[in-house]
Design an enzyme around this catalytic site. Sequence first.
Site, mmCIF file in Angstrom:
data_model
loop_
_atom_site.group_PDB
_atom_site.id
_atom_site.type_symbol
_atom_site.label_atom_id
_atom_site.label_comp_id
_atom_site.label_asym_id
_atom_site.label_seq_id
_atom_site.Cartn_x
_atom_site.Cartn_y
_atom_site.Cartn_z
ATOM 1 C CD GLU A 48 5.199 5.280 0.350
ATOM 2 O OE1 GLU A 48 4.297 4.773 -0.347
ATOM 3 O OE2 GLU A 48 4.988 5.739 1.477
ATOM 4 C CB CYS B 182 3.526 3.613 -7.500
ATOM 5 S SG CYS B 182 3.259 5.248 -6.820
#
Length: 507
Positions: free
Chosen positions: A269, A303
């Site tokens: 990720e 993110c």
Amino acid sequence: MAKLKELSGELREIYTVNSDEVLSFKTYIAGIWTSTKDLEEVKSPIDLEVYAKVPKLNYEMVDMALQTLYKKGRWEIRDMPGEKRLKVFHTLASLLEKFRQDFVNVLVIGNGKTPSAANGEVNAAIERLERADLDVRKLYGEYVPGDWSTESLEAEAIVRREPLGIVLAITPFNYPLFDVVNKFVYSTVAGNAFILKPASATPLPAMLFAKLAEMAGFPKEALAVITIPGKEMDKIVQDKRIGVISLTGSTETGEQVMKIGGIKQYVMELGGGDSAIVMADADPKVSAQKIVTGITSYSGQRCDSIKFVFAEEPIYDKLKENLVEELRKVKVGDPRQDGVTMGPVIDPKTVDEFEFAVKDAVSKGGVVLYGGKRLGATYIEPTLIEIDKSKVKDLYLYKKEVFLSIAVLTQVSNIEEAIELSNGRRYGLDAALFGNDINKIRKAVRMLEVGAVYINEYPKHGIGYFPFGGRKDSGIGREGIGYTIEYVTAYKTVVYNYKGKGIWEYL
Ligand code: NAP
């Protein structure tokens, strides 16, 4: 001063208080609370004061931990019935509730989160533990009949799902509790032992969580928290006893880990920063409110934070005005103060990079619409920079994720231009679409090279009820309830061969 208050109850067993009121923590290595002579200082982003010290493990200590997990822990967790694993998760959820205030204090001091954001992270961690029941339904196999050929008429196969053994979880600084809990749940519910390397900037939530796991009765030899700097991880990442690496972090770290780690299973990720595409028929006020939350939430250190806004010409001017209006409402400061909505950035280095990125954008024709300035070692003004579409791709911000509250606004003639600019980045985490024209929305959904598209909302991964994860340089695999089981388990095919050539033989 940003000092950490003494923790409560059993959490006091894992640290000592130094004469300067700094807490020195031990870490959990397969059932043993350990320290080292060499300690690593942990600083608060609020004022860069040291508030804790943690052990600095070396490779030999981690190797011993791995040995225990490999020899014992991975079998212990595998032999623990699913219902017992779920019971441990439920106990852990109650313990997190019980020690909520300790975790909130650590997240405020350690991460510079506002108390409300810190409480939100604790809620998410609790909910993730409770939702583990849903992961369990993804643990199933298949039956394959052999009667497709004369040769295998009396054969059949069961395709089992098995844990891969040991999951090495590497977590970033920004969600130091939720990321740990999320990776812990999907790895261990599937029957893997769990070795966790937290970010050096924010290691405490992982260590406190290990204490709760011990209290909840999680198998001792199936868990270790290794406080070792990332740059010293090469030999560990390479280790063949590790079956899966689940990393959340920057693209650069992901690339390094995959290069060094060799053949194993990965969940990656990685970095990103998202685009918001605003179509002509969107509501400019509502879109601006949501976009500014997407830019500034947790100081842009997400993110899925919005880093680019591409707006169609008819809505552009109104949207620009509304965005600036919304940015004016953001109050930057010490997150412990009432009314502050945006706290500090994790370290001064990232603020240096911010100053560089602003200068770079201005030198290429960018106009600072709001913000643009540093407010101290770790504080910035939330920033919006306008630039012509012909210059966007030249920006440092376009090429590299800058992990704080900064976004670029650009006018486009149509959504095709917006999609092209969005897809031109090396990242592909999420995108947000604002508007109502279903045909344009469908087209954009099909063409955007991202892991998720949020329509009329800013991107938010939440607890992963909807799966998330990136494409391109934003990662491999998916996190989300049930979805990661696929990456922490392997298929094993068992072929049963029976005597005989067919039913007629028995008649
Ligand atoms: P980072 O610097 O990449 O660090 C992440 C973790 O990797 C830390 O534990 C770090 O340890 C470790 N690490 C660093 N170098 C390593 C190496 N060579 N081998 C093994 N481990 C290594 O990221 P961060 O600054 O903490 O977090 C921000 C990044 O995470 C952003 O890029 C953000 O987009 C990304 N992120 C992605 C998602 C997602 O869902 N896609 C979610 C959250 C964050 P040390 O701290 O000891 O260096």
